[in-house]
Design a protein around this motif. Structure first.
Motif, PDB file in Angstrom:
ATOM      1  N   PRO A   1       0.776  -1.275  -0.449  1.00  0.00           N
ATOM      2  CA  PRO A   1      -0.122  -0.051   0.119  1.00  0.00           C
ATOM      3  C   PRO A   1       0.960   1.426   0.197  1.00  0.00           C
ATOM      4  N   GLU A   2       2.240   1.704   0.409  1.00  0.00           N
ATOM      5  CA  GLU A   2       2.771   2.733   0.393  1.00  0.00           C
ATOM      6  C   GLU A   2       3.849   2.762  -0.955  1.00  0.00           C
ATOM      7  N   VAL A   3       3.583   2.079  -2.039  1.00  0.00           N
ATOM      8  CA  VAL A   3       4.068   2.224  -2.793  1.00  0.00           C
ATOM      9  C   VAL A   3       3.277   2.552  -4.183  1.00  0.00           C
ATOM     10  N   ASP A   4       3.788   3.614  -4.533  1.00  0.00           N
ATOM     11  CA  ASP A   4       2.850   4.836  -5.678  1.00  0.00           C
ATOM     12  C   ASP A   4       3.557   4.249  -7.180  1.00  0.00           C
ATOM     13  N   TYR A   5       4.646   3.585  -7.346  1.00  0.00           N
ATOM     14  CA  TYR A   5       5.198   3.585  -8.530  1.00  0.00           C
ATOM     15  C   TYR A   5       6.209   2.940  -8.521  1.00  0.00           C
ATOM     16  N   VAL A   6       4.930   1.672  -9.526  1.00  0.00           N
ATOM     17  CA  VAL A   6       7.306   0.628  -9.718  1.00  0.00           C
ATOM     18  C   VAL A   6       7.466   0.810 -11.192  1.00  0.00           C
ATOM     19  N   VAL A   7       8.160   0.783 -11.252  1.00  0.00           N
ATOM     20  CA  VAL A   7       8.826   0.844 -12.966  1.00  0.00           C
ATOM     21  C   VAL A   7      10.446  -0.633 -12.813  1.00  0.00           C
ATOM     22  N   VAL A   8      10.274  -1.179 -14.173  1.00  0.00           N
ATOM     23  CA  VAL A   8      11.638  -2.040 -14.337  1.00  0.00           C
ATOM     24  C   VAL A   8      12.280  -1.381 -15.070  1.00  0.00           C
ATOM     25  N   THR A   9      13.648  -1.048 -14.942  1.00  0.00           N
ATOM     26  CA  THR A   9      14.668  -0.364 -15.827  1.00  0.00           C
ATOM     27  C   THR A   9      16.005  -1.324 -16.245  1.00  0.00           C
ATOM     28  N   ALA A  10      16.367   0.152 -16.936  1.00  0.00           N
ATOM     29  CA  ALA A  10      17.499  -0.657 -17.504  1.00  0.00           C
ATOM     30  C   ALA A  10      19.129   0.172 -16.528  1.00  0.00           C
ATOM     31  N   GLY A  11      20.179  -0.318 -16.548  1.00  0.00           N
ATOM     32  CA  GLY A  11      20.910   0.445 -16.031  1.00  0.00           C
ATOM     33  C   GLY A  11      21.251  -0.020 -14.490  1.00  0.00           C
ATOM     34  N   SER A  12      21.181   0.593 -13.724  1.00  0.00           N
ATOM     35  CA  SER A  12      22.769   0.495 -12.540  1.00  0.00           C
ATOM     36  C   SER A  12      20.533  -0.684 -11.563  1.00  0.00           C
ATOM     37  N   PHE A  13      19.860  -0.351 -11.465  1.00  0.00           N
ATOM     38  CA  PHE A  13      18.945  -0.800 -10.665  1.00  0.00           C
ATOM     39  C   PHE A  13      18.092  -1.544 -11.905  1.00  0.00           C
ATOM     40  N   ASP A  14      17.193  -2.331 -11.434  1.00  0.00           N
ATOM     41  CA  ASP A  14      16.592  -2.919 -12.086  1.00  0.00           C
ATOM     42  C   ASP A  14      14.976  -2.693 -12.336  1.00  0.00           C
ATOM     43  N   LEU A  15      14.841  -1.672 -10.628  1.00  0.00           N
ATOM     44  CA  LEU A  15      13.377  -1.215 -10.564  1.00  0.00           C
ATOM     45  C   LEU A  15      13.337  -0.414  -9.694  1.00  0.00           C
ATOM     46  N   LEU A  16      12.588   0.659  -9.265  1.00  0.00           N
ATOM     47  CA  LEU A  16      12.697   1.889  -9.195  1.00  0.00           C
ATOM     48  C   LEU A  16      10.885   1.898  -8.309  1.00  0.00           C
ATOM     49  N   VAL A  17      10.861   2.596  -7.092  1.00  0.00           N
ATOM     50  CA  VAL A  17       9.867   2.216  -6.247  1.00  0.00           C
ATOM     51  C   VAL A  17      10.031   3.346  -5.567  1.00  0.00           C
ATOM     52  N   GLU A  18       8.835   3.990  -6.078  1.00  0.00           N
ATOM     53  CA  GLU A  18       8.872   5.382  -5.436  1.00  0.00           C
ATOM     54  C   GLU A  18       7.692   5.241  -4.104  1.00  0.00           C
ATOM     55  N   ALA A  19       7.601   5.001  -2.555  1.00  0.00           N
ATOM     56  CA  ALA A  19       7.032   5.076  -1.480  1.00  0.00           C
ATOM     57  C   ALA A  19       7.046   6.359  -0.857  1.00  0.00           C
ATOM     58  N   VAL A  20       5.466   5.686  -0.121  1.00  0.00           N
ATOM     59  CA  VAL A  20       4.438   7.279   0.909  1.00  0.00           C
ATOM     60  C   VAL A  20       4.738   6.765   1.848  1.00  0.00           C
ATOM     61  N   CYS A  21       5.313   7.544   3.271  1.00  0.00           N
ATOM     62  CA  CYS A  21       4.795   6.942   4.439  1.00  0.00           C
ATOM     63  C   CYS A  21       4.438   8.172   4.880  1.00  0.00           C
ATOM     64  N   GLU A  22       3.948   7.477   6.040  1.00  0.00           N
ATOM     65  CA  GLU A  22       4.180   8.488   7.378  1.00  0.00           C
ATOM     66  C   GLU A  22       4.854   8.847   7.722  1.00  0.00           C
ATOM     67  N   ASN A  23       6.089   8.165   7.995  1.00  0.00           N
ATOM     68  CA  ASN A  23       7.207   9.009   8.730  1.00  0.00           C
ATOM     69  C   ASN A  23       8.145   7.923   9.031  1.00  0.00           C
ATOM     70  N   ASP A  24       9.869   8.333   9.198  1.00  0.00           N
ATOM     71  CA  ASP A  24      10.634   7.513   8.371  1.00  0.00           C
ATOM     72  C   ASP A  24      10.328   6.212  10.313  1.00  0.00           C
ATOM     73  N   ASP A  25       9.910   5.577  10.964  1.00  0.00           N
ATOM     74  CA  ASP A  25       9.596   4.414  11.305  1.00  0.00           C
ATOM     75  C   ASP A  25       9.226   3.419  10.657  1.00  0.00           C
ATOM     76  N   ALA A  26       7.824   4.376   9.693  1.00  0.00           N
ATOM     77  CA  ALA A  26       7.337   2.963   8.812  1.00  0.00           C
ATOM     78  C   ALA A  26       7.982   3.294   7.577  1.00  0.00           C
ATOM     79  N   LEU A  27       8.758   4.325   7.416  1.00  0.00           N
ATOM     80  CA  LEU A  27       9.895   3.791   5.692  1.00  0.00           C
ATOM     81  C   LEU A  27      10.327   2.664   6.300  1.00  0.00           C
ATOM     82  N   LEU A  28      11.034   2.674   6.948  1.00  0.00           N
ATOM     83  CA  LEU A  28      11.870   1.803   8.134  1.00  0.00           C
ATOM     84  C   LEU A  28      11.471   0.741   8.169  1.00  0.00           C
ATOM     85  N   ASP A  29      10.234   0.818   8.255  1.00  0.00           N
ATOM     86  CA  ASP A  29      10.014  -1.109   8.213  1.00  0.00           C
ATOM     87  C   ASP A  29       9.229  -1.427   7.000  1.00  0.00           C
TER      88      ASP A  29
END
Length: 156
Positions: A95-123
């Motif tokens: 549910p925290e993930v609002d964007y997922v893209v398969v990429t070429a380059g250094s990463f295979d995937l990029l994921v954008e996350a929107v969280c309530e706070n740092d603890d939620a992002l860490l979890d």
């Protein structure tokens, strides 16, 4: 010249102009759009519904995450192994993930996350993303300040 919509149907110039009108203002009345593109209000309403039904576009409210209780956003670069589509689908279900893209380059995937706070992002990163089968490594880019976010790139 027409372009192809995701479902294989052609987008004509009038549909493109309707989309561009809605990208400028998603609440623009159909009558005003009709005047701009040379159609009746009913014809615009019908075309918009077809574009929505076909998945060519969505009309949504775009919020400022900070003002609606989400103080931490981040882009997470992921190196993965195996079936990238399966990994991407598992991440997209979070549910925290609002964007997922398969990429070429250094990463295979990029994921954008929107969280309530740092603890939620860490979890999210520690207990859910990193434990997803196929995820090898992650690198997190915490957003400090949003400077530009547009959805009005038009049509081709």
């Amino acid at each position: 010249m027409t372009s192809r919509a995701g479902n294989g149907s052609a987008l004509d110039e009038v549909s493109k102009r309707i989309i561009e009108q809605l990208q400028e203002d998603g609440r623009r009345p159909y009558a005003a759009i009709g005047k701009a593109v040379g159609l009746s209000e009913a014809a615009v309403r019908q075309r918009v519904q077809r574009l929505l039904d076909a998945g060519v576009m969505q009309i949504v409210a775009v919020t400022d995450p900070l003002q609606v209780g989400f103080s931490r956003q981040a882009m997470i670069g992921i190196r993965a192994e195996g079936d990238l589509t399966a990994v991407a689908d598992q991440l997209a279900d979070m549910p925290e993930v609002d964007y997922v893209v398969v990429t070429a380059g250094s990463f295979d995937l990029l994921v954008e996350a929107v969280c309530e706070n740092d603890d939620a992002l860490l979890d999210l990163i520690s207990t859910r993303i990193r434990t997803t089968p196929g995820v090898r490594t992650t690198e997190t880019f915490v957003y400090l300040k949003l400077r530009k976010q547009l959805y009005n790139w038009g049509t081709r």
